[in-house]
Motif scaffolding. Structure first.
Motif, short mmCIF file in Angstrom:
data_model
loop_
_atom_site.label_atom_id
_atom_site.label_comp_id
_atom_site.label_asym_id
_atom_site.label_seq_id
_atom_site.Cartn_x
_atom_site.Cartn_y
_atom_site.Cartn_z
N ASP A 114 0.83 -1.20 0.00
CA ASP A 114 0.00 0.00 0.00
C ASP A 114 0.86 1.24 0.00
O ASP A 114 0.53 2.24 -0.58
N TRP A 115 1.94 1.17 0.71
CA TRP A 115 2.94 2.21 0.58
C TRP A 115 4.34 1.70 0.79
O TRP A 115 4.55 0.63 1.36
N ILE A 151 8.10 12.67 -8.83
CA ILE A 151 6.85 11.96 -9.10
C ILE A 151 5.81 12.34 -8.03
O ILE A 151 6.16 12.64 -6.88
N PRO A 152 4.53 12.35 -8.39
CA PRO A 152 3.49 12.97 -7.54
C PRO A 152 3.22 12.23 -6.22
O PRO A 152 2.85 12.86 -5.24
N GLN A 153 3.39 10.90 -6.21
CA GLN A 153 2.98 10.17 -5.01
C GLN A 153 4.03 10.18 -3.90
O GLN A 153 3.97 9.41 -2.96
N VAL A 154 4.98 11.07 -3.96
CA VAL A 154 6.10 11.07 -3.00
C VAL A 154 5.89 12.05 -1.86
O VAL A 154 5.41 13.16 -2.06
N THR A 155 6.23 11.61 -0.64
CA THR A 155 6.32 12.52 0.50
C THR A 155 7.73 12.42 1.03
O THR A 155 8.26 11.31 1.16
N LYS A 162 2.95 2.76 -5.13
CA LYS A 162 1.70 3.48 -5.19
C LYS A 162 1.81 4.77 -4.41
O LYS A 162 1.25 5.80 -4.75
N LYS A 163 2.49 4.65 -3.29
CA LYS A 163 2.67 5.78 -2.41
C LYS A 163 4.09 5.64 -1.87
O LYS A 163 4.47 4.56 -1.42
#
Lengths: 412, 356
Positions: free
Chosen positions: A341-342, A395-399, A365-366
């Motif tokens: 999931d991540w 990339i957008p799903q990155v924190t 995904k995350k």
């Protein structure tokens, strides 16, 4: 099986109306060094005290070298068993030698004084435990370690085939704790039977030849340390969540205990950790204790993070030793990442061997990227790592967060 | 060679103890002679020695030039007084040392299990019934009975399932003492002035008017008590290490504790019944001796007995010397000298950060 020295048959011990120990059976042979372990109130000390005859049995029988303890006189028992109690306060300024000589009491007629031979025996055992120089020093003014060694010399001077020690290492420093266990191990090797009530599981597992795990007045497990100290047994006896593993540094059995976070959601959440070189240690531990379904990869088999994954029994994708991540491992890694999931990318260093881990991270995904030190300091493939890393950041799903921030998230 | 070296510290300690005890024996003898010679009527010490030697049987030396007056004062009045002092001092000290060992507490003394209050109660009963006019032995005998009753009561109350827990024993000792004290006070309030004075006189322990009868009464039991206690000294060593320790090396703890308590209590009671209650000796003498010869009871008990005798005769002599011809009773002197010294020890121990 060697000669049976201690036999306990269906024994129960009650204090008042309350049964402290229920229906216990075991036999112990000569030369065994048995650790009695268990949580507070499990009946460890009670059991030891009644084995020596200080507490009467409610049911059953205890035999020492084939004789029931109920038919033996005080002195006969004292010639068979030496007993070292938990806390001894030696008042009045008795010296080390005077205390050790007390161990000779069962061998003297009531009108006799200690003979030269007794004094020699006392010195012999004080020499063994390294306190012969303290013979004239008052026990009151000794340190905790010195005092326990004097008391150990005292029970040895009793020259009994059986020794009982009730938490002799409580209130001692780590070095002295080990030392007491080491002496006991040595004594057991000389053919004596040693029973020790211990609260330090690691020490007991390291030195004892056999452990008896008590809980709630019954035996939970009995046998070799590896068979007794297991996740299941510890859970049953202590209600404790623990990871039991062989410490790679010391080679001893090691126990990592934790309080599990009971969170249903986290159990169903799959997390994959990309790490290496110890950078994932804290993350794996934290996620494991919070009961996430974890996977780890790709790691070199000799990597610290791989050992940690092994200790917690976390599935881990391994590469060939000291090689660039092979196709098979890379593929498996990507499968795990896809199912997660991540994904957490630790503050790992990039080398030729593990550069594929960064490529694989794109599949997440995350993605949580832990950044404690700038990538420039962690890149060992001439800028290649930096390049991929910056791409990853876009990339957008990155924190992105530091490991401190990551840890805090779990405790807020 | 090695074995000889090993035993050395033991020997040094034994030698030191012998030296201390020899010095005390010489001091005690000197003190006794001085105490006998000194008084309103000063007797030259040579005459004192002469009279004493003259009375030793089988030697048969006679010193006819010593006046009959001297003879009477020395032999009929002062010698018995000093001998009672020696016996009482020895009995109180050795019992104190034993009690401290049995209870594992350096502040214990025979009073703690009700010996003194029981003896006082017995004495007040004898006095109130007017029995003292029948025989001078009535007070001592009743005091002895009272002490035995009190100690038995204490031990009986604290016994449960064949065990005597030390803490319960101490507490029931306190309770029994209070009970005896209440009886004593109740009887006292009913007594007329003369009898109340008589009681007070007995209560504040003293050695005045002690005669040979007192010596005969007390000598046997006290000497037997001292010998028994000294014979049990090695066992007491183990007992003083703590109940559990003693049990684990096979000491019959309950039986030994009972035996020691009763012998010590009876020895004390004998002393109390010939001299009244004398405080502080049983507490302070063993304490000082423990510092000098160590806690080993085989040395501590005999040297405490000697030191107690010396201390009591010393206090009695000083008490007679301060305001002649009046005298301060020995029970007051021991407290006057003992209490400040004890406080000093306490302070010192506190400053050194030690527990007493």
């Amino acid at each position: 099986m060697t000669q049976e020295v201690i036999t306990v048959c269906n024994s129960s011990i009650a204090i008042g109306d309350k049964k402290i120990v229920k229906n216990i059976n075991f036999t112990i042979g000569a030369g065994e060094f048995v650790g009695i372990i268990g949580p507070n109130g499990a009946g460890k000390s009670t059991l030891l005290r009644s084995l020596r005859g200080f507490l009467p049995l409610a049911e059953g029988e205890i035999q020492l070298q084939g004789h029931s303890i109920t038919v033996m006189s005080d002195k006969e028992l004292a010639c068979k068993v030496a007993y070292m109690q938990q806390e001894v306060n030696v008042g009045f300024g008795y010296t080390g030698l005077e205390v050790v000589l007390a161990g000779r009491y069962p061998y003297l007629k009531w009108w006799q004084h200690e003979q030269a031979e007794d004094i020699e025996i006392a010195y012999k055992y004080m020499g063994f435990t390294g306190v012969d120089s303290l013979a004239e020093k008052p026990v009151q003014s000794m340190s905790g370690g010195e005092k326990q060694r004097v008391l150990l010399a005292k029970v040895l001077a009793q020259e009994t085939p059986i020794l009982f020690l009730d938490e002799p290492t409580a209130s001692l420093d780590v070095i002295y704790q080990e030392e007491i266990f080491r002496y006991c191990q040595l004594i057991a090797k000389q053919g004596k039977t040693v029973l020790i009530v211990a609260h330090d599981l690691k020490l007991a597992a390291k030195f004892c030849s056999r452990l008896i795990l008590l809980a709630d007045g019954g035996i939970v497990a009995d046998g070799a340390p590896e068979g007794v100290i297991t996740e299941g047994n510890l859970q049953e006896a202590y209600g404790l969540h623990a990871a039991v593993f062989k410490n790679k540094v010391t080679g001893n059995l090691d126990i990592h205990t934790y309080v599990p976070a009971i969170d249903k959601q986290s159990k169903e959440t799959r997390v994959h950790v990309i790490c290496g070189g110890g950078s994932g240690a804290k993350i794996i531990r934290l996620l494991y204790e919070h009961s996430y379904s974890l996977t780890v990869g790709v790691l070199d088999p000799s990597d610290t993070d791989a050992h940690i994954a092994e200790a917690f029994q976390v599935p881990c994708v391994l590469s060939q030793p000291f090689s660039i991540i092979d196709k098979l491992a890379a593929q498996e890694n990507r499968t795990q990442i896809a199912q997660a999931d991540w994904v957490v990318l630790s503050n790992l260093a990039c080398g030729e061997q593990n550069i594929d881990n960064l490529h694989a991270a794109f599949e997440a995904k995350k993605l949580i990227i832990i950044e404690d030190t700038p990538i420039e300091e962690r890149d060992f493939v001439k800028g290649q790592g930096i390049e991929i890393y910056y791409k990853l950041l876009k990339i957008p799903q990155v924190t992105v967060m530091t490991s401190m921030e990551f840890i805090e998230k779990f405790y807020l | 060679m090695i074995t000889r070296n090993l035993k050395k510290p033991q020997r040094i300690r034994a030698k030191k103890t012998w030296q201390i005890m020899s010095v005390m024996i010489i001091l005690l003898f000197g003190m006794m002679v001085f105490s006998v010679s000194w008084g309103t009527m000063q007797v030259p010490w040579k005459d004192t020695l002469g009279i004493i030697v003259g009375h030793i049987p089988l030697i048969g030396l006679d010193f006819p030039d010593i006046s009959a007056e001297y003879q009477a004062v020395v032999w009929q009045i002062r010698v018995p007084r000093v001998l009672v002092g020696v016996l009482v001092g020895a009995a109180l000290s050795i019992s104190g040392a034993v009690m401290q060992g049995v209870f594992g507490n350096p502040l214990a003394d025979p009073g703690i299990i009700g010996v003194s209050s029981g003896a006082a109660f017995g004495a007040v009963v004898a006095i109130s019934l007017g029995l003292t006019s029948i025989s001078m032995f009535m007070t001592p005998i009743f005091a002895l009975l009272g002490a035995i009753i009190a100690v038995s009561l204490t031990v009986f109350l604290s016994m449960s399932r064949g065990k005597i827990p030390v803490m319960t024993l101490l507490l029931s000792g306190v309770a029994v003492s209070m009970l005896m004290g209440a009886f004593t006070s109740a009887i006292l309030t009913l007594l007329d002035e003369n009898r109340a004075r008589e009681y007070l006189f007995w209560m504040v322990g003293g050695l005045d008017y002690r005669r040979w009868e007192h010596v005969y009464l007390a000598a046997g039991p006290i000497l037997i008590g001292v010998v028994i206690l000294c014979l049990l000294a090695r066992h007491l060593n183990i007992l003083a290490l703590g109940e559990q320790e003693a049990k684990s090396v096979g000491v019959p703890v309950v039986a030994l504790r009972m035996l020691l308590l009763f012998v010590a209590a009876l020895t004390t009671a004998m002393a109390v019944c010939v001299s009244g209650t004398i405080g502080f000796v049983g507490l302070i003498v063993p304490h000082i001796m423990r510092m000098m010869v160590g806690p080993e009871h085989r040395w501590l008990l005999p040297s405490s007995a000697l030191a107690g005798a010396l201390f009591l005769v010393f206090c009695d002599t000083i008490g007679r010397m301060i305001i002649p011809p009046n005298e301060i009773r020995v029970g007051i002197m021991t407290a006057l000298m003992g209490a400040p010294y004890f406080l000093y020890l306490l302070r010192k121990a506190q400053q050194n950060g030690e527990a007493l």
